[in-house]
Design a protein around this motif. Structure first.
Motif, PDB file in Angstrom:
ATOM      1  N   MET A  74       0.846  -1.192   0.000  1.00 55.56           N
ATOM      2  CA  MET A  74       0.000   0.000   0.000  1.00 55.56           C
ATOM      3  C   MET A  74       0.883   1.243   0.000  1.00 55.56           C
ATOM      4  SD  MET A  74      -2.885  -1.380   2.716  1.00 55.56           S
ATOM      5  CE  MET A  74      -4.106  -0.152   2.270  1.00 55.56           C
ATOM      6  N   HIS A  75       0.592   2.161  -0.909  1.00 56.04           N
ATOM      7  CA  HIS A  75       1.369   3.391  -1.068  1.00 56.04           C
ATOM      8  C   HIS A  75       0.588   4.572  -0.491  1.00 56.04           C
ATOM      9  CE1 HIS A  75       4.258   1.465  -3.867  1.00 56.04           C
ATOM     10  NE2 HIS A  75       3.195   0.772  -4.261  1.00 56.04           N
ATOM     11  N   PHE A  76       1.286   5.377   0.316  1.00 56.48           N
ATOM     12  CA  PHE A  76       0.655   6.523   0.964  1.00 56.48           C
ATOM     13  C   PHE A  76       1.502   7.776   0.750  1.00 56.48           C
ATOM     14  CE2 PHE A  76      -0.333   2.782   3.599  1.00 56.48           C
ATOM     15  CZ  PHE A  76      -1.719   2.802   3.566  1.00 56.48           C
ATOM     16  N   CYS A  77       0.828   8.896   0.654  1.00 59.85           N
ATOM     17  CA  CYS A  77       1.505  10.193   0.612  1.00 59.85           C
ATOM     18  C   CYS A  77       0.474  11.224   1.050  1.00 59.85           C
ATOM     19  CB  CYS A  77       2.009  10.490  -0.804  1.00 59.85           C
ATOM     20  SG  CYS A  77       2.980  11.999  -0.939  1.00 59.85           S
ATOM     21  N   ASP A  78       0.735  11.887   2.147  1.00 60.68           N
ATOM     22  CA  ASP A  78      -0.234  12.825   2.718  1.00 60.68           C
ATOM     23  C   ASP A  78      -0.238  14.121   1.915  1.00 60.68           C
ATOM     24  OD1 ASP A  78      -1.925  14.346   4.177  1.00 60.68           O
ATOM     25  OD2 ASP A  78      -0.928  14.065   6.108  1.00 60.68           O
ATOM     26  N   ILE A  79      -1.110  14.162   0.925  1.00 64.09           N
ATOM     27  CA  ILE A  79      -1.246  15.363   0.090  1.00 64.09           C
ATOM     28  C   ILE A  79      -2.520  16.140   0.440  1.00 64.09           C
ATOM     29  CG2 ILE A  79       0.059  14.375  -1.825  1.00 64.09           C
ATOM     30  CD1 ILE A  79      -2.590  13.698  -3.180  1.00 64.09           C
TER      31      ILE A  79
ATOM     32  N   SER B  86       2.858  11.457   8.836  1.00 65.05           N
ATOM     33  CA  SER B  86       3.859  12.495   9.061  1.00 65.05           C
ATOM     34  C   SER B  86       4.865  12.108  10.134  1.00 65.05           C
ATOM     35  CB  SER B  86       3.186  13.822   9.415  1.00 65.05           C
ATOM     36  OG  SER B  86       2.360  13.671  10.548  1.00 65.05           O
ATOM     37  N   SER B  87       4.450  11.273  11.105  1.00 66.21           N
ATOM     38  CA  SER B  87       5.400  10.822  12.118  1.00 66.21           C
ATOM     39  C   SER B  87       6.400   9.825  11.545  1.00 66.21           C
ATOM     40  CB  SER B  87       4.650  10.179  13.291  1.00 66.21           C
ATOM     41  OG  SER B  87       4.030   8.974  12.892  1.00 66.21           O
TER      42      SER B  87
ATOM     43  N   ALA C 227      -9.209   9.744   5.636  1.00 64.74           N
ATOM     44  CA  ALA C 227      -8.324   8.622   5.343  1.00 64.74           C
ATOM     45  C   ALA C 227      -7.979   8.677   3.863  1.00 64.74           C
ATOM     46  CB  ALA C 227      -8.994   7.290   5.683  1.00 64.74           C
ATOM     47  N   ILE C 228      -6.787   8.210   3.509  1.00 68.67           N
ATOM     48  CA  ILE C 228      -6.360   8.288   2.115  1.00 68.67           C
ATOM     49  C   ILE C 228      -5.661   7.000   1.695  1.00 68.67           C
ATOM     50  CG2 ILE C 228      -6.035  10.796   2.185  1.00 68.67           C
ATOM     51  CD1 ILE C 228      -2.987  10.252   2.316  1.00 68.67           C
ATOM     52  N   LEU C 229      -5.605   6.800   0.392  1.00 70.87           N
ATOM     53  CA  LEU C 229      -4.787   5.747  -0.218  1.00 70.87           C
ATOM     54  C   LEU C 229      -4.349   6.252  -1.579  1.00 70.87           C
ATOM     55  CD1 LEU C 229      -3.656   2.852  -0.027  1.00 70.87           C
ATOM     56  CD2 LEU C 229      -5.724   2.069  -1.180  1.00 70.87           C
TER      57      LEU C 229
END
Length: 885
Positions: free
Chosen positions: A337-342, A368-369, A410-412
């Motif tokens: 699973m790929h995540f990037c807080d945009i 972010s942590s 929540a994001i993905l």
């Protein structure tokens, strides 16, 4: 890409000079045409690209050049092979039906090579390690060869990639991608089945970068870690998604991978929203100190787009974004699973949970942590064991963490689902490369091993029994010696007395959180002391003995709460034992709710709660065993024989009776909130019983019209009005039951993202055909010819009313029950009429054979219209006594 990644206009058009305009256009052009591969280059040590059957090299628009057969002839050992070319018409037709195949790859499907006997490609590997193996297949129409009938096996060294493989449709491109450990001489073998042949259009054998693969991953459902992944297994890429973004072709990826849009797999489109930023804003850093995360893991295009919650404030924490995938049963899967807080505006403000097949994978993930910054790429690997793959599907979900602060979202960004080779070293069957069977039941035990296993099992059982006796002795009630028998305290404990003594001062903190302020000063749970619990309190030792220490072979189901085991007590009584996931805090409320609800309820059409166990931080519920399992298994997705129309009606009536009792028969009405075919269980006589009350809510009191609560339920069954307004009523169960009725009639899944958009939802699709008066087009063919028209009409009337948009216009469960019983009686009456008609015909034939006129001695004459009867017949008598309920 311009419309998907919009950029802000810094300069207004009327302010641009004739000199600056071309310059700006050039900058924009460069910005949009430089692929992400430019950010991180990779030169593979081994790079074999073969356009099979081609007489000249083929250069693709993505920059790769595939060599011709003439240039690679030394790699192939085959004494009998044929080169064939496809016509452009068949290629164009296939492309129209295969939108997921990149246009740049189309030239590779125009030629192919045919093998009439076993043939081998041998590759010299200059750098041992993981390699991409990509295979291209397209069964072109041909006068001599019927490529759709070709059946063959493909192996790669010690691994079976394809077993008895065939492409059944001429208009289908097939692209297979694998990861295989290769060293020295790597062999790719094509072996036709007897009296058949093999074919291949193109082959890639290319080195993969070391940073792409990790040798360990988190195990779903347990807290363990899978090690030695890429050293001991081969892999096949099943899905690779650019979540929230468009299809990405090989030209957008340094490693020439294809990333498909997630739209076809998004099971809850209404609740998700695509979001994107400029790919330039994406940053790559160390992945928590474990791996160097670069665009080789995934291009920045993937991390620059995502799906987020459409309206997270309304949805509340437990409403999840969901993706569903069809997979092969019997295999484990690596899920990346790929995540990037945009989406966040500040650090440490986004917390969300990750679920795989309704099991918690990550709780309160804070990107972010882990990355130290926003818009920074991150990924996690999970392994889902084959035992947890149910109904040949994988469901991935992300949802808000249940926190008091932070962004409710929540994001993905990206998702890869990769099949792992099994014990046979196969990715497509149960046989090894040398033809040995390694499927279920293949590991025969020697007599000594059997004796040892039996002896060990007996010893363990004796230890558990002794342990259970000791525990009971230590917890024996005061004054037990005055009772009539030793068994008075060893046998099942009952009511408030047993519960009070059970909850000892050694209760865990988890139990404290479960019952909260209800705990009394005396050290036991005042909850059960104050509300009598008519059931058995099991010790953990008893349940371990009943399930052979929760042996995986005893698993009969898996849900969000945990696994369900078949348990057998000493007296032979079978039980269904639902064990909460020990590695998760999820399910505590459901555990409490189930005990609260079922302790008060007793009905023939509700699954009975036999007891529970809350020992050593375990949460275990014990139910009566339902031998025939969930209704869904008898409708589709299994090899069980189909149910007759009458059986389906009787089952629906039983479930309706159970729900009607919940709504009206209890002291206070109860709303089930998760009515679906997996929660309608069948006993050994196919009597239906409603199960799983973990989400149930007390109905509103007389002075209220609804219960305001977070939306919970199952996709496809969820009441749209409840979803929009978060106002729960009994009519929400009625809507869900309407979906169940159509599911029983049509025998297909309620949500199928693989189908065209108008067919994805069964409720919408069925109502579409019903309004057109052509529902017979989608009725299960197993029952279509046996349904009486009047019975079907009454059934459809009930189902249609259940799915009315507004709850106030829907019938009560009592009304639904009446219609279903009426439908059953119409069906039975029609069946009796056919039987009577047949019987009378036989009697007439007998009288004719005895020289008697067939019309003599009969009370009535059989008419051609089967719906016509006369008074005095047994049929009329039957129909004249309809019972409403």
């Amino acid at each position: 890409m311009d419309e998907f990644f919009p950029r802000r206009n810094i300069l207004e058009p009327h302010k641009l000079s004739s000199f600056s305009l071309p310059l700006i256009l050039l900058i924009i052009l460069i910005n949009f045409t430089i692929p992400s591969s430019s950010l991180s280059s990779f030169s593979p040590a081994d790079n074999y690209l073969i356009d099979c059957g081609s007489s000249q090299q083929t250069k693709l628009s993505d920059g790769r050049t595939f060599k011709s057969e003439r240039d690679t002839a030394s790699l192939l050992s085959s004494s009998d092979d044929v080169q064939i070319s496809a016509d452009s018409t068949s290629i164009s037709a296939a492309k129209a039906l295969s939108s997921s195949i990149p246009s740049s790859s189309l030239p590779l499907f125009t030629t192919l090579r045919v093998f009439s006997e076993e043939s081998t490609y041998s590759f010299h590997i200059s750098q041992a390690g993981t390699h991409f193996v990509r295979l291209y297949f397209f069964p072109v129409p041909h006068a001599t060869y019927n490529f759709t009938a070709a059946t063959f096996t493909v192996t790669a060294d010690n691994y079976v990639l394809l077993e008895d493989f065939s492409v059944s449709d001429y208009a289908t491109f097939v692209y297979k991608e694998y990861f295989v450990n290769a060293s020295d001489r790597f062999s790719l073998v094509f072996k036709p089945k007897k009296k058949s042949f093999a074919f291949i259009n193109a082959i890639e054998v290319v080195s993969a970068p070391d940073s792409l693969v990790a040798d360990s991953a988190t195990a779903v459902f347990s807290s363990g870690v899978f090690n030695g992944l890429f050293k001991n297994y081969a892999f096949q890429v099943f899905y690779r998604l650019n979540v929230g973004g468009p299809n990405l072709g090989p030209e957008n990826d340094t490693l020439y991978r294809t990333w498909e849009s997630d739209s076809a797999y998004n099971a809850f489109v209404q609740g998700s929203k695509s979001v994107s930023v400029s790919p330039k804003t994406v940053k790559y850093r160390e992945n928590n100190g474990e791996l160097s995360l670069t665009p080789l893991i995934a291009p920045n295009w993937v991390y620059a787009s995502a799906q987020e919650m459409q309206d997270p404030v309304v949805m509340e924490p437990n409403f999840n974004l969901t993706w569903r995938f069809s997979v092969d049963q019997g295999f484990s899967y690596l899920i990346r699973m790929h995540f990037c807080d945009i989406v966040s505006l500040a650090l440490n403000s986004l917390y969300f949970n990750v679920y795989i097949n309704e099991m918690i994978a990550v709780s309160s993930l804070d990107l972010s942590s882990l990355t130290g910054a926003l818009a920074t790429a991150y990924y996690r690997d999970f392994v889902l064991d084959s035992a947890n793959v149910t109904n040949s599907s994988i469901m991935v979900q992300v949802g808000c963490a249940n926190l008091q602060s932070g962004v409710r979202n929540a994001i993905l960004n990206g998702l890869e689902i990769i099949k792992i080779s099994n014990s046979a070293g196969s990715l497509n069957g149960t046989f090894t490369v040398d033809g040995k069977y390694k499927g279920p039941g293949s590991s025969a035990l020697s007599p000594m091993k059997i004796v040892a296993a039996v002896g060990l099992g007996l010893a363990v059982t004796v230890m558990f029994l002794l342990g259970a006796v000791c525990v009971r002795w230590q917890r024996r009630p005061q004054g037990w010696e005055k009772r009539k028998s030793f068994s008075s305290w060893l046998l099942p404990l009952q009511a408030g007395y047993s519960s009070a003594n059970y909850w000892s001062s050694r209760s865990s903190s988890r139990r404290s959180s479960l019952f909260g302020s209800r705990r009394s000063k005396s050290g036991y749970s005042g909850y059960f002391a104050s509300s009598v619990y008519f059931g058995r309190v099991f010790t953990l030792g008893e349940l371990q003995a009943a399930t052979q220490n929760f042996d995986e072979k005893a698993v009969i189901g898996v849900g969000g709460f945990g696994k369900v085991y078949l348990g057998v007590l000493e007296d032979g009584t079978k039980l269904a034992i639902k064990r909460g996931n020990p590695s998760s805090e999820q399910g505590i409320n459901e555990f409490k709710t189930e005990i609260e609800m079922l302790s008060k309820l007793r009905h023939r059409h509700l699954v009975s709660l036999i007891g529970f166990c809350d020992e050593q931080s375990e949460m275990i519920l014990v139910y009566e065993y339902m031998a025939n399992g969930p209704l869904r298994d008898h409708l589709y997705g299994s090899n069980l024989p189909p149910l007759s129309w009458k059986q389906r009606l009787e089952i629906c009536i039983g479930a309706a009776r159970g729900l009607h009792y919940l709504h009206t028969g209890a002291a206070q009405g109860i709303i089930h909130r998760d009515v679906k075919t997996t929660n309608i269980l069948l006993d050994d006589n196919f009597v239906a019983k409603v199960a799983d009350f973990g989400l149930s809510k007390a109905a509103p009191s007389l002075d209220k019209t609804h219960v305001s609560t977070a939306v919970k339920g199952s996709f496809g069954y969820l009441d749209p009005e409840y979803f929009r307004r978060q106002q729960l009523t009994e009519k929400s169960d009625v809507y869900s039951f309407g979906v169940v009725l159509f599911e029983a009639l049509c025998a297909r899944t309620v949500i199928d993202p693989k189908l065209p958009r108008e067919q994805v939802s069964l409720a919408e699709w069925a109502m579409h055909w019903h309004r057109k008066g052509m529902i017979e087009k989608i009725i299960d063919p197993h029952i279509a010819s046996n349904i009486n028209g009047e019975s079907l009409k009454k059934f459809l009337e009930a189902a249609e009313k259940c799915l009315t948009e507004y709850g106030v216009d829907r019938p009560s469960m009592g009304d639904v029950l009446w219609n279903l019983e009426y439908s059953l009686q119409l069906q039975e009456a029609a069946s009796m009429q056919v039987e009577d008609k047949s019987e009378c015909m036989i009697i007439g034939m007998e009288k004719q054979s005895n020289g008697i006129d067939s019309k003599e001695g009969l009370d009535f004459e059989i008419a051609d219209d089967s719906s016509v009867t006369v008074e005095g017949s047994s049929l009329f008598s039957q129909m004249g006594h309809f019972q409403g309920r």
